[in-house]
Design a protein around this motif. Sequence first.
Motif, PDB file in Angstrom:
ATOM      1  N   PRO A  37      -5.808  -0.520   0.284  1.00 46.55           N
ATOM      2  CA  PRO A  37      -5.833  -1.351   1.488  1.00 46.55           C
ATOM      3  C   PRO A  37      -5.162  -2.707   1.256  1.00 46.55           C
ATOM      4  O   PRO A  37      -5.200  -3.248   0.149  1.00 46.55           O
ATOM      5  CB  PRO A  37      -7.330  -1.534   1.756  1.00 46.55           C
ATOM      6  CG  PRO A  37      -7.981  -0.371   1.097  1.00 46.55           C
ATOM      7  CD  PRO A  37      -7.143  -0.071  -0.109  1.00 46.55           C
ATOM      8  N   GLU A  38      -4.577  -3.243   2.308  1.00 43.19           N
ATOM      9  CA  GLU A  38      -3.814  -4.479   2.220  1.00 43.19           C
ATOM     10  C   GLU A  38      -4.626  -5.635   1.648  1.00 43.19           C
ATOM     11  O   GLU A  38      -4.093  -6.485   0.935  1.00 43.19           O
ATOM     12  CB  GLU A  38      -3.288  -4.839   3.609  1.00 43.19           C
ATOM     13  CG  GLU A  38      -2.085  -5.743   3.568  1.00 43.19           C
ATOM     14  CD  GLU A  38      -1.441  -5.868   4.927  1.00 43.19           C
ATOM     15  OE1 GLU A  38      -1.415  -7.004   5.434  1.00 43.19           O
ATOM     16  OE2 GLU A  38      -0.988  -4.844   5.464  1.00 43.19           O
ATOM     17  N   LEU A  49     -13.263   7.237  -2.838  1.00 44.93           N
ATOM     18  CA  LEU A  49     -12.304   6.191  -3.170  1.00 44.93           C
ATOM     19  C   LEU A  49     -13.094   5.024  -3.761  1.00 44.93           C
ATOM     20  O   LEU A  49     -14.238   4.761  -3.368  1.00 44.93           O
ATOM     21  CB  LEU A  49     -11.525   5.744  -1.939  1.00 44.93           C
ATOM     22  CG  LEU A  49     -10.569   6.786  -1.366  1.00 44.93           C
ATOM     23  CD1 LEU A  49      -9.955   6.299  -0.055  1.00 44.93           C
ATOM     24  CD2 LEU A  49      -9.462   7.116  -2.362  1.00 44.93           C
ATOM     25  N   VAL A  50     -12.502   4.301  -4.673  1.00 45.99           N
ATOM     26  CA  VAL A  50     -13.194   3.283  -5.460  1.00 45.99           C
ATOM     27  C   VAL A  50     -13.346   1.940  -4.733  1.00 45.99           C
ATOM     28  O   VAL A  50     -13.960   1.024  -5.254  1.00 45.99           O
ATOM     29  CB  VAL A  50     -12.458   3.085  -6.816  1.00 45.99           C
ATOM     30  CG1 VAL A  50     -11.197   2.229  -6.634  1.00 45.99           C
ATOM     31  CG2 VAL A  50     -13.378   2.505  -7.873  1.00 45.99           C
ATOM     32  N   PHE A  51     -12.866   1.833  -3.509  1.00 50.55           N
ATOM     33  CA  PHE A  51     -12.790   0.532  -2.843  1.00 50.55           C
ATOM     34  C   PHE A  51     -14.124  -0.200  -2.662  1.00 50.55           C
ATOM     35  O   PHE A  51     -14.152  -1.428  -2.730  1.00 50.55           O
ATOM     36  CB  PHE A  51     -12.009   0.639  -1.534  1.00 50.55           C
ATOM     37  CG  PHE A  51     -10.626   1.188  -1.764  1.00 50.55           C
ATOM     38  CD1 PHE A  51      -9.796   0.632  -2.732  1.00 50.55           C
ATOM     39  CD2 PHE A  51     -10.174   2.286  -1.059  1.00 50.55           C
ATOM     40  CE1 PHE A  51      -8.531   1.149  -2.974  1.00 50.55           C
ATOM     41  CE2 PHE A  51      -8.909   2.805  -1.296  1.00 50.55           C
ATOM     42  CZ  PHE A  51      -8.084   2.238  -2.252  1.00 50.55           C
ATOM     43  N   PRO A  52     -15.273   0.478  -2.469  1.00 50.20           N
ATOM     44  CA  PRO A  52     -16.535  -0.268  -2.425  1.00 50.20           C
ATOM     45  C   PRO A  52     -16.819  -1.016  -3.744  1.00 50.20           C
ATOM     46  O   PRO A  52     -17.387  -2.102  -3.736  1.00 50.20           O
ATOM     47  CB  PRO A  52     -17.595   0.809  -2.164  1.00 50.20           C
ATOM     48  CG  PRO A  52     -16.851   1.919  -1.494  1.00 50.20           C
ATOM     49  CD  PRO A  52     -15.472   1.894  -2.107  1.00 50.20           C
ATOM     50  N   VAL A  53     -16.387  -0.446  -4.850  1.00 48.59           N
ATOM     51  CA  VAL A  53     -16.544  -1.100  -6.151  1.00 48.59           C
ATOM     52  C   VAL A  53     -15.640  -2.334  -6.213  1.00 48.59           C
ATOM     53  O   VAL A  53     -16.070  -3.418  -6.635  1.00 48.59           O
ATOM     54  CB  VAL A  53     -16.219  -0.123  -7.302  1.00 48.59           C
ATOM     55  CG1 VAL A  53     -16.303  -0.816  -8.650  1.00 48.59           C
ATOM     56  CG2 VAL A  53     -17.136   1.098  -7.244  1.00 48.59           C
ATOM     57  N   ASP A  87     -10.049   3.466 -11.337  1.00 48.34           N
ATOM     58  CA  ASP A  87      -9.260   4.583 -10.824  1.00 48.34           C
ATOM     59  C   ASP A  87      -9.470   4.600  -9.314  1.00 48.34           C
ATOM     60  O   ASP A  87     -10.602   4.449  -8.837  1.00 48.34           O
ATOM     61  CB  ASP A  87      -9.743   5.890 -11.454  1.00 48.34           C
ATOM     62  CG  ASP A  87      -8.976   7.114 -10.986  1.00 48.34           C
ATOM     63  OD1 ASP A  87      -7.897   6.955 -10.375  1.00 48.34           O
ATOM     64  OD2 ASP A  87      -9.460   8.223 -11.226  1.00 48.34           O
ATOM     65  N   VAL A  88      -8.423   4.755  -8.551  1.00 47.34           N
ATOM     66  CA  VAL A  88      -8.532   4.728  -7.091  1.00 47.34           C
ATOM     67  C   VAL A  88      -9.259   5.958  -6.561  1.00 47.34           C
ATOM     68  O   VAL A  88     -10.168   5.853  -5.740  1.00 47.34           O
ATOM     69  CB  VAL A  88      -7.142   4.581  -6.433  1.00 47.34           C
ATOM     70  CG1 VAL A  88      -7.240   4.724  -4.910  1.00 47.34           C
ATOM     71  CG2 VAL A  88      -6.518   3.240  -6.806  1.00 47.34           C
ATOM     72  N   HIS A  89      -8.875   7.138  -7.043  1.00 54.75           N
ATOM     73  CA  HIS A  89      -9.463   8.386  -6.565  1.00 54.75           C
ATOM     74  C   HIS A  89     -10.506   8.890  -7.544  1.00 54.75           C
ATOM     75  O   HIS A  89     -10.192   9.192  -8.693  1.00 54.75           O
ATOM     76  CB  HIS A  89      -8.383   9.463  -6.380  1.00 54.75           C
ATOM     77  CG  HIS A  89      -7.469   9.172  -5.243  1.00 54.75           C
ATOM     78  ND1 HIS A  89      -6.361   8.355  -5.363  1.00 54.75           N
ATOM     79  CD2 HIS A  89      -7.497   9.584  -3.958  1.00 54.75           C
ATOM     80  CE1 HIS A  89      -5.753   8.283  -4.195  1.00 54.75           C
ATOM     81  NE2 HIS A  89      -6.414   9.019  -3.325  1.00 54.75           N
ATOM     82  N   LEU A  90     -11.751   8.975  -7.097  1.00 54.31           N
ATOM     83  CA  LEU A  90     -12.863   9.476  -7.917  1.00 54.31           C
ATOM     84  C   LEU A  90     -13.365  10.751  -7.265  1.00 54.31           C
ATOM     85  O   LEU A  90     -14.270  10.719  -6.437  1.00 54.31           O
ATOM     86  CB  LEU A  90     -13.985   8.435  -7.992  1.00 54.31           C
ATOM     87  CG  LEU A  90     -13.593   7.059  -8.536  1.00 54.31           C
ATOM     88  CD1 LEU A  90     -14.717   6.071  -8.334  1.00 54.31           C
ATOM     89  CD2 LEU A  90     -13.198   7.167 -10.000  1.00 54.31           C
ATOM     90  N   GLY A  91     -12.752  11.872  -7.618  1.00 55.39           N
ATOM     91  CA  GLY A  91     -13.112  13.117  -6.952  1.00 55.39           C
ATOM     92  C   GLY A  91     -12.829  12.989  -5.469  1.00 55.39           C
ATOM     93  O   GLY A  91     -11.710  12.706  -5.064  1.00 55.39           O
ATOM     94  N   ASP A  92     -13.883  13.118  -4.641  1.00 50.47           N
ATOM     95  CA  ASP A  92     -13.694  12.990  -3.190  1.00 50.47           C
ATOM     96  C   ASP A  92     -14.030  11.588  -2.688  1.00 50.47           C
ATOM     97  O   ASP A  92     -14.092  11.358  -1.483  1.00 50.47           O
ATOM     98  CB  ASP A  92     -14.507  14.055  -2.437  1.00 50.47           C
ATOM     99  CG  ASP A  92     -15.990  13.976  -2.734  1.00 50.47           C
ATOM    100  OD1 ASP A  92     -16.403  13.146  -3.574  1.00 50.47           O
ATOM    101  OD2 ASP A  92     -16.755  14.756  -2.129  1.00 50.47           O
TER     102      ASP A  92
END
Length: 130
Positions: free
Chosen positions: A98-99, A71-75, A64-69
């Motif tokens: 992100p691109e 963002l999942v991008f480090p994962v 999921d991109v949005h995890l509460g406050d």
Amino acid sequence: MHSKNYLHLLNGKRILIVEDEYFLADETRRQLIALKAEVVGPVAHVDDALELISSRKIDGAILDVHLGDELVFPVAERLDELDIPFVFATGYDPNVVPEKFSGFTLCEKPTELGKIARALFANGGLDEPQ
């Protein structure tokens, strides 16, 4: 080929679920178990997901991109470093991704497991002919 034909690819795979909405996470978990996948998680926070990635064998992930406050991008970055396939599952505009992750599949919620199976484990992912 219809994406449902790819569901068998989930059999025996260890799938990490990173999702902060309990009912969506639980529904995805139950569907994966019914397809004989092993579910890792689900977890709702970046730190918990990173901990599981470092301590468990994972074959693929649904993020999921949005995890509460958060963002999942480090994962996603960590999975990418380890060459573990993943998909983003989001109800938000895909432009938030992100691109550098643009090559990864975005699945709208609720998650469509046939499409996810194809993206994670079919050779060529979503680029192969239908």
